[in-house]
Design an enzyme around this catalytic site. Structure first.
Site, PDB file in Angstrom:
ATOM      1  N   HIS A 231       0.856  -1.195   0.000  1.00  0.00           N
ATOM      2  CA  HIS A 231       0.000   0.000   0.000  1.00  0.00           C
ATOM      3  C   HIS A 231       0.879   1.227   0.000  1.00  0.00           C
ATOM      4  O   HIS A 231       1.927   1.242   0.635  1.00  0.00           O
ATOM      5  CB  HIS A 231      -0.916   0.025   1.238  1.00  0.00           C
TER       6      HIS A 231
ATOM      7  N   GLU B 172      -7.853  -5.434  -0.124  1.00  0.00           N
ATOM      8  CA  GLU B 172      -8.416  -6.284  -1.188  1.00  0.00           C
ATOM      9  C   GLU B 172      -8.381  -7.776  -0.884  1.00  0.00           C
ATOM     10  O   GLU B 172      -9.169  -8.532  -1.450  1.00  0.00           O
ATOM     11  CB  GLU B 172      -7.680  -6.030  -2.508  1.00  0.00           C
TER      12      GLU B 172
HETATM   13  C1  SDX Z   1      -6.175   0.025  -3.122  1.00  0.00           C
HETATM   14  O1  SDX Z   1      -4.258   4.466  -2.071  1.00  0.00           O
HETATM   15  C2  SDX Z   1      -5.292   3.903  -1.535  1.00  0.00           C
HETATM   16  O2  SDX Z   1      -5.789   4.287  -0.515  1.00  0.00           O
HETATM   17  C3  SDX Z   1      -5.856   2.721  -2.333  1.00  0.00           C
HETATM   18  C4  SDX Z   1      -6.929   1.885  -1.623  1.00  0.00           C
HETATM   19  C5  SDX Z   1      -8.205   2.652  -1.417  1.00  0.00           C
HETATM   20  O3  SDX Z   1      -8.951   2.342  -0.475  1.00  0.00           O
HETATM   21  O4  SDX Z   1      -8.520   3.516  -2.277  1.00  0.00           O
HETATM   22  O5  SDX Z   1      -6.421   1.428  -0.377  1.00  0.00           O
HETATM   23  C6  SDX Z   1      -7.336   0.670  -2.463  1.00  0.00           C
HETATM   24  O6  SDX Z   1      -5.835   0.401  -4.205  1.00  0.00           O
HETATM   25  C7  SDX Z   1      -5.411  -1.008  -2.372  1.00  0.00           C
HETATM   26  C8  SDX Z   1      -4.211  -1.571  -3.193  1.00  0.00           C
HETATM   27  C9  SDX Z   1      -4.773  -2.628  -4.172  1.00  0.00           C
HETATM   28  N1  SDX Z   1      -3.704  -3.005  -5.104  1.00  0.00           N
HETATM   29  C10 SDX Z   1      -3.049  -4.167  -4.961  1.00  0.00           C
HETATM   30  O7  SDX Z   1      -3.218  -4.962  -4.043  1.00  0.00           O
HETATM   31  C11 SDX Z   1      -2.028  -4.393  -6.071  1.00  0.00           C
HETATM   32  C12 SDX Z   1      -0.725  -4.894  -5.497  1.00  0.00           C
HETATM   33  N2  SDX Z   1      -0.069  -3.795  -4.736  1.00  0.00           N
HETATM   34  C13 SDX Z   1       0.865  -2.974  -5.415  1.00  0.00           C
HETATM   35  O8  SDX Z   1       0.827  -2.892  -6.766  1.00  0.00           O
HETATM   36  C14 SDX Z   1       1.409  -1.788  -4.636  1.00  0.00           C
HETATM   37  O9  SDX Z   1       1.652  -2.201  -3.363  1.00  0.00           O
HETATM   38  C15 SDX Z   1       0.567  -0.530  -4.617  1.00  0.00           C
HETATM   39  C16 SDX Z   1       0.222  -0.063  -5.979  1.00  0.00           C
HETATM   40  C17 SDX Z   1      -0.669  -0.753  -3.838  1.00  0.00           C
HETATM   41  C18 SDX Z   1       1.387   0.559  -3.918  1.00  0.00           C
HETATM   42  O10 SDX Z   1       2.467   0.813  -4.729  1.00  0.00           O
HETATM   43  P1  SDX Z   1       3.605   1.859  -4.288  1.00  0.00           P
HETATM   44  O11 SDX Z   1       3.326   2.480  -2.994  1.00  0.00           O
HETATM   45  O12 SDX Z   1       3.845   2.760  -5.456  1.00  0.00           O
HETATM   46  O13 SDX Z   1       4.811   0.912  -4.007  1.00  0.00           O
HETATM   47  P2  SDX Z   1       5.933   0.650  -5.040  1.00  0.00           P
HETATM   48  O14 SDX Z   1       5.303   0.339  -6.355  1.00  0.00           O
HETATM   49  O15 SDX Z   1       6.900   1.765  -4.944  1.00  0.00           O
HETATM   50  O16 SDX Z   1       6.573  -0.696  -4.472  1.00  0.00           O
HETATM   51  C19 SDX Z   1       7.766  -0.655  -3.769  1.00  0.00           C
HETATM   52  C20 SDX Z   1       8.441  -1.966  -4.076  1.00  0.00           C
HETATM   53  C21 SDX Z   1       8.503  -2.219  -5.585  1.00  0.00           C
HETATM   54  O17 SDX Z   1       9.662  -2.972  -5.828  1.00  0.00           O
HETATM   55  P3  SDX Z   1      10.766  -2.310  -6.812  1.00  0.00           P
HETATM   56  O18 SDX Z   1      10.030  -1.980  -8.103  1.00  0.00           O
HETATM   57  O19 SDX Z   1      11.273  -1.072  -6.080  1.00  0.00           O
HETATM   58  O20 SDX Z   1      11.812  -3.411  -6.977  1.00  0.00           O
HETATM   59  O21 SDX Z   1       7.635  -3.044  -3.531  1.00  0.00           O
HETATM   60  C22 SDX Z   1       7.207  -3.878  -4.599  1.00  0.00           C
HETATM   61  C23 SDX Z   1       7.303  -3.073  -5.870  1.00  0.00           C
HETATM   62  O22 SDX Z   1       7.518  -3.940  -6.978  1.00  0.00           O
HETATM   63  N3  SDX Z   1       5.807  -4.214  -4.338  1.00  0.00           N
HETATM   64  C24 SDX Z   1       5.298  -5.414  -4.531  1.00  0.00           C
HETATM   65  C25 SDX Z   1       3.957  -5.308  -4.143  1.00  0.00           C
HETATM   66  N4  SDX Z   1       3.719  -4.063  -3.754  1.00  0.00           N
HETATM   67  C26 SDX Z   1       4.860  -3.373  -3.886  1.00  0.00           C
HETATM   68  N5  SDX Z   1       5.849  -6.556  -4.985  1.00  0.00           N
HETATM   69  C27 SDX Z   1       5.005  -7.636  -5.040  1.00  0.00           C
HETATM   70  N6  SDX Z   1       3.710  -7.620  -4.693  1.00  0.00           N
HETATM   71  C28 SDX Z   1       3.152  -6.480  -4.241  1.00  0.00           C
HETATM   72  N7  SDX Z   1       1.869  -6.474  -3.901  1.00  0.00           N
END
Ligand code: SDX
Length: 355
Positions: free
Chosen positions: A243, A298
């Site tokens: 998140h 989720e």
């Molecule tokens: C919602 O913002 C809100 O409030 C949203 C929400 C709401 O109520 O409106 O809470 C609802 O959208 C919840 C999130 C649902 N999405 C998912 O579950 C999808 C999986 N999660 C990710 O894609 C990610 O965690 C995000 C998009 C939710 C957050 O992304 P960030 O904060 O931009 O984090 P990041 O992309 O900078 O990640 C940091 C690192 C990365 O590695 P590198 O690219 O630096 O090598 O952590 C990794 C990411 O690849 N990472 C994950 C991951 N989440 C982050 N790796 C694997 N699985 C994951 N779920």
């Protein structure tokens, strides 16, 4: 430049506070756990819309107005092309509604969410849409229009808990989008359609369906670690985890897990999901030791909506039926500032060649 606007404070709001360090969500002064355990959809609509519509009636009258609005918008179902997936069916249906900043507009948007989503599910199943029953609560009628049978009190209560839990969440991508559109005075329907378009993405509201796909693909507890390691090795993101704001467990995860547990026959599925969740958290901690990646809203959303018999292809549209309360309240809050949202950018393109 702050990529993803991660550290930008773009608004003051009275609606909700997301405390990412302590894992707390407050909506209009109430902890989300309290809302999820005690409030119906109609109570939360009233709570979020307070102060933004002069003629807002009391909760009971609001429920009745939503019921009659569901009956009215049902006539529009036949104007929406069949064959669209649920999000596009809902987005197209919403686009047929009036587009202003009135209470009538927001009531029809909120009422049309369940009507159009349920109709899309029925048409997808080759069944005729079911007309609303205005005498039922929004959640009970939503399930009835989707499944063809009046839900038990526990089922209606579980859907209430979900819709309330996801109703508002600070300046997430879809709510910020809704505020930007509202800031140009485009209207609440435009703000909701824009919010839905942002919510559709798999990184935002499109995650719960793929959570079930992951659980099904893992299949047995023994497969969990190997499947997860392989997915992470491919650079996949595991849906339901991580998140932008929460650095600890999303408080909504346990609120929804409790709602699933109150439904009969879910203990086995929940136990399997818990096993997978534990394995995912272990693998993410191993791969990203310096990045707190925890369970988000989720993961248990997927189990709750599945337990209610909602097809996973409809999960994002159901999410929108709850979040439309937040989108419209934030839209009105943005309008009250009188400011159009217009940030700046740093130009990195070619410099014009002086004549
Ligand atoms: C919602 O913002 C809100 O409030 C949203 C929400 C709401 O109520 O409106 O809470 C609802 O959208 C919840 C999130 C649902 N999405 C998912 O579950 C999808 C999986 N999660 C990710 O894609 C990610 O965690 C995000 C998009 C939710 C957050 O992304 P960030 O904060 O931009 O984090 P990041 O992309 O900078 O990640 C940091 C690192 C990365 O590695 P590198 O690219 O630096 O090598 O952590 C990794 C990411 O690849 N990472 C994950 C991951 N989440 C982050 N790796 C694997 N699985 C994951 N779920």
């Amino acid at each position: 430049m702050d990529s993803g606007l991660e550290n930008v404070v773009a608004a003051e709001t009275v609606l909700s506070d997301v405390d990412g360090l302590n894992g707390r969500l407050t909506i209009r002064g109430y902890p989300v756990e309290l809302l999820a355990a005690s409030m119906a959809y109609e109570d939360t609509a009233h709570l979020l819309w307070q102060g933004f519509f002069e003629e807002l009636p009391d909760v009971a009258a609001l429920g009745a107005r939503l019921g009659s609005a569901r009956a009215e918008v049902f006539a529009l179902v036949k104007s929406i092309p069949a064959g669209l997936d649920t999000v596009r069916f809902l987005r197209t249906g919403w686009s047929l509604l009036e587009d202003d900043e009135s209470l009538e507009c927001v009531l029809r948007l909120a009422a049309a969410g369940p009507v159009f989503t349920a109709a899309a599910v029925r048409l997808e199943q080759g069944l005729p849409p079911i007309a609303p029953d205005p005498s039922l609560s929004q959640s009970a009628d939503f399930l009835r229009m989707m499944t063809g049978k009046v839900p038990t009190q526990a089922e209606a209560r579980a859907l209430d808990a979900y819709l309330v839990t996801v109703s508002d969440h600070g300046l997430n991508a879809s709510t910020f989008t809704a505020r930007v559109v509202a800031s140009t005075r485009a209207g609440l329907t435009s703000a909701a359609v824009a919010g839905l378009s942002a919510l559709k993405g798999p990184l935002h509201g499109g995650a719960p369906g793929p959570v079930l796909d992951m659980i099904d693909e893992i299949g047995t507890p023994q497969n969990a670690e190997a499947w997860i390691d392989e997915a992470l090795g491919r650079g996949d993101r595991l849906m339901g985890f991580g998140h932008r704001v929460y650095r600890v467990r999303d408080p909504r995860a346990d609120a929804l897990k409790a709602a699933v547990a109150r439904l009969p026959g879910t203990s086995g599925r929940v136990a399997f999901a818990e096993h997978i969740e534990k394995a995912v958290l272990g693998c993410l901690a191993k791969k990203y030791p310096s990045r707190k990646l925890e369970t988000n809203v989720e993961f248990y959303t997927a189990l709750l909506l599945e337990a209610l018999g909602i097809p996973r292809a409809a999960f994002t549209a159901v999410f929108a039926c709850g979040r439309v309360l937040g989108w419209t309240a934030h839209a009105q809050e943005q309008v009250s500032t009188g400011r159009i949202v217009r940030p700046r950018s740093v130009y990195k393109g070619p410099v014009p060649v002086m004549a």
